[in-house]
Structures are given as C-alpha cells and as structure tokens.
Design an enzyme around this catalytic site. Sequence first.
Site, short mmCIF file in Angstrom:
data_model
loop_
_atom_site.label_atom_id
_atom_site.label_comp_id
_atom_site.label_asym_id
_atom_site.label_seq_id
_atom_site.Cartn_x
_atom_site.Cartn_y
_atom_site.Cartn_z
N TYR A 1 50.11 5.13 -49.02
CA TYR A 1 49.39 5.95 -48.05
C TYR A 1 48.56 7.02 -48.75
O TYR A 1 47.41 7.28 -48.38
CB TYR A 1 50.38 6.61 -47.08
CG TYR A 1 50.74 5.75 -45.88
CD1 TYR A 1 50.73 4.35 -45.97
CD2 TYR A 1 51.10 6.31 -44.67
CE1 TYR A 1 51.06 3.56 -44.89
CE2 TYR A 1 51.43 5.53 -43.57
CZ TYR A 1 51.41 4.16 -43.68
OH TYR A 1 51.73 3.37 -42.60
N GLU B 1 39.84 6.57 -49.26
CA GLU B 1 39.01 6.75 -48.07
C GLU B 1 38.16 8.01 -48.18
O GLU B 1 36.97 8.02 -47.88
CB GLU B 1 39.89 6.80 -46.83
CG GLU B 1 40.57 5.48 -46.49
CD GLU B 1 41.61 5.63 -45.40
OE1 GLU B 1 41.46 6.54 -44.56
OE2 GLU B 1 42.58 4.83 -45.38
#
Length: 230
Positions: free
Chosen positions: A153, A160
């Site tokens: 994560y 991102e």
Amino acid sequence: MAGIKSKKPSALAKLYLASYNFVQTLGWSYLLCQIIRHYIEPSSGSTLWDKTKVPVIIFQNAALLEIMHAATGLVPSSVIVTTFQIFSRVMLVDGVMLATPVTYAAASLGLPLALTAWSITEIIRYLYYFLNLIGIVPYALVWLRYTTFIVLYIMGVTGELLCCYAAVKYASANPYAWSYVLPNNWNFTFSYLYFMIAYMLMYIPGFPPLYLHMWAQRRKVLNPGAKKLN
C-alpha cells in the site's frame, strides 16, 4: 471490493462473482508478467507503459464494477471505501497516464512502483476472493492478503503520487491542457493543474483510514482471539 455477502448469494450471483474475480486474477497476473519481462528482457524503444498500457486500462477500469457490487448489496463492502479505492486508481490511469504525454507520468519512477504494487496486491486479493467463493482458501493466501498490504500500500501510494506530481509538472508547463478558462459561454472555469493538486491533497485524509482499516482487519482475521484475551 469483491467479496462474499454475509447471507449466501444466489447461485447465479456466486457464479458471476467467481468469474469476475478469476478473470481479474488472470488479468493482473498477465500484467505482472509484462512488468517482469520488461526488466529481464528489455527491448530498445519499448517502454514499460508501452507493454502495460492496454491490460492496465482494461483491468483497472473493469474494477469500476466493484462499486456497483457494493451499491447493489452483491457484496458487503462499503460503497464509500470501495469508491475511493477504485477512483484513485482509475483516476491515475485515465486522468493522469492517458492525459499526459509519455515523457511525463509514463516516464516517472512512480509508474513501475504503482503497477508492481497494484499487480501483486490484486493477484492476491482477487485470488483470495475467488477461492473464498468456492470454499477453498489456504492459510498462506489469507496471511498474504492481510500482510503484504503493509508494504504494498505504501509502495503503491508513493508511485501514484509520483505520477501525479509528473502530471502537475506537465500542467504547470501547459496551463491550457485539459483546462477550460474564462471567458466562455458557460461562465465556467476548470484548471487541470489545480484539480491535480487538489487530487493529491485528497490522499492526506483519504489514505490513513484505509491503511488503518486493513490493520484492523489483519488483527481480526489473523489473531481473532486477541480481543478476547484483552
């Protein structure tokens, strides 16, 4: 997020969910293979985005179905949580990767970080749901499902944000790209640059709850007796 309802789904719904999760498992497995092949068998003139563009567009956008799954009660997932998870990735693919020249986000270090994290996470997640639906879930897969997120994560979000930062640089250098400026007949303005900045800031309130939720799920699934002992 695909899953199983607390009340048993109908045979047709179960078949649909199993098929969906199985296809997604295959799709993300193929994507991971393309990433690996890109680095062990480099080809001149071919970028990582060239090799992964089509499958990532198909399988990431297909995840929009999961919002419908949650909204219709086909699975017990939170519509809000599912929407944020799916939107953040679809936005990166459609609103960042496809919206900027390949010399920006597609050339960023964020792309391999995000795609690698997504691929491993989704292979484990979709395989877990598929096997759960047919009633065969090995403990090793359960452990991977609720442990690998700790690193993946963080890795994915870092990737991102790096891609988003590349899009911000592009928008700064091209202020009219994907923007609608005044004056115009609609008396409306939209700035892609400010939208991307606002989108990046959304990670501040959005990511921690999702990450902490997974930690809570990990404790619940991998150590169900801890609460009783405390």
